[in-house]
Design a protein around this motif. Structure first.
Motif, PDB file in Angstrom:
ATOM      1  N   ASN A  22       0.087  10.361  -4.119  1.00  0.00           N
ATOM      2  CA  ASN A  22      -0.111   9.251  -3.371  1.00  0.00           C
ATOM      3  C   ASN A  22       0.216   9.440  -1.991  1.00  0.00           C
ATOM      4  O   ASN A  22       0.301   8.482  -1.143  1.00  0.00           O
ATOM      5  N   GLY A  72       0.794  -1.164  -0.161  1.00  0.00           N
ATOM      6  CA  GLY A  72       0.126  -0.009  -0.030  1.00  0.00           C
ATOM      7  C   GLY A  72       0.855   1.162   0.092  1.00  0.00           C
ATOM      8  O   GLY A  72       0.175   2.125  -0.080  1.00  0.00           O
ATOM      9  N   LEU A 110      -2.202   8.168   0.756  1.00  0.00           N
ATOM     10  CA  LEU A 110      -2.044   6.777   0.907  1.00  0.00           C
ATOM     11  C   LEU A 110      -0.899   6.088   1.703  1.00  0.00           C
ATOM     12  O   LEU A 110      -0.943   5.155   2.547  1.00  0.00           O
ATOM     13  N   TYR A 118       7.494   5.978  -3.007  1.00  0.00           N
ATOM     14  CA  TYR A 118       7.724   4.487  -2.841  1.00  0.00           C
ATOM     15  C   TYR A 118       8.276   4.443  -1.342  1.00  0.00           C
ATOM     16  O   TYR A 118       9.357   5.006  -0.816  1.00  0.00           O
ATOM     17  N   PRO A 147       3.066   3.821  -5.601  1.00  0.00           N
ATOM     18  CA  PRO A 147       2.138   4.061  -6.724  1.00  0.00           C
ATOM     19  C   PRO A 147       1.419   2.700  -7.229  1.00  0.00           C
ATOM     20  O   PRO A 147       1.850   1.812  -7.309  1.00  0.00           O
ATOM     21  N   GLU A 148       0.161   3.168  -7.818  1.00  0.00           N
ATOM     22  CA  GLU A 148      -0.566   2.274  -8.254  1.00  0.00           C
ATOM     23  C   GLU A 148       0.211   1.678  -9.522  1.00  0.00           C
ATOM     24  O   GLU A 148       0.589   2.418 -10.108  1.00  0.00           O
ATOM     25  N   GLY A 149       0.057   0.098  -9.768  1.00  0.00           N
ATOM     26  CA  GLY A 149       0.520  -0.198 -10.811  1.00  0.00           C
ATOM     27  C   GLY A 149       1.962  -0.714 -10.645  1.00  0.00           C
ATOM     28  O   GLY A 149       2.715  -1.476 -11.544  1.00  0.00           O
TER      29      GLY A 149
END
Length: 144
Positions: A120, A69, A123, A96, A72-74
């Motif tokens: 992000n 989590g 998140l 990250y 980043p997405e992907g």
């Protein structure tokens, strides 16, 4: 005119190769640094997309693992072997979060910011950090 073009071309090549080499970063995995135990030599690293971060195994027993989590997405899972140098080439912009698997409870965490992109961040703040990593993460996030 030809001399000027040659000069400009030489200058561009020098700048381009210099910038490309200077952008990769090395982070040492250490047992002790400046009175702190179980640490990465640089806790926050900024790179451009396409650049590589090298983690050097200076002291044994450390690794790099992207936190669930906390990327980043992907981005796929990444976990290096213990006591070995490792590297990762960052292609997706964002923050990250990573830690040393055996020492995450001791606060051995770090962040890589790719392309200056902090989209992000919310998140990253919601990640479940363990033990001392909670306090270290809070401090590092405030510096992002």
């Amino acid at each position: 005119n030809e001399i000027l073009m040659r000069y400009i071309l030489t200058l561009l090549i020098t700048l381009w190769t210099g910038a490309a080499l200077a952008a990769d970063v090395t982070v040492e995995m250490l047992n002790k640094l400046d009175g702190e135990y179980m640490v990465y030599s640089k806790k926050i690293v900024q790179v451009d997309a396409g650049n590589t971060v090298f983690w050097k195994s200076v002291d044994k027993g450390h690794n790099v693992e992207f936190i669930k989590g906390g990327v980043p997405e992907g981005v796929e899972k990444f976990k290096s072997k213990l006591s070995q140098d490792t590297k990762y080439t960052f292609t997706i912009p964002g923050i990250y979060a990573y830690w040393c698997t055996p020492h995450k409870g001791m606060g051995m965490i770090g962040f890589v910011v790719v392309g200056g992109n902090k989209s992000n961040l919310d998140l990253i703040k919601q990640v479940r950090y363990l033990g001392k990593s909670k306090k270290v993460a809070k401090s590092l996030i405030s510096q992002l």
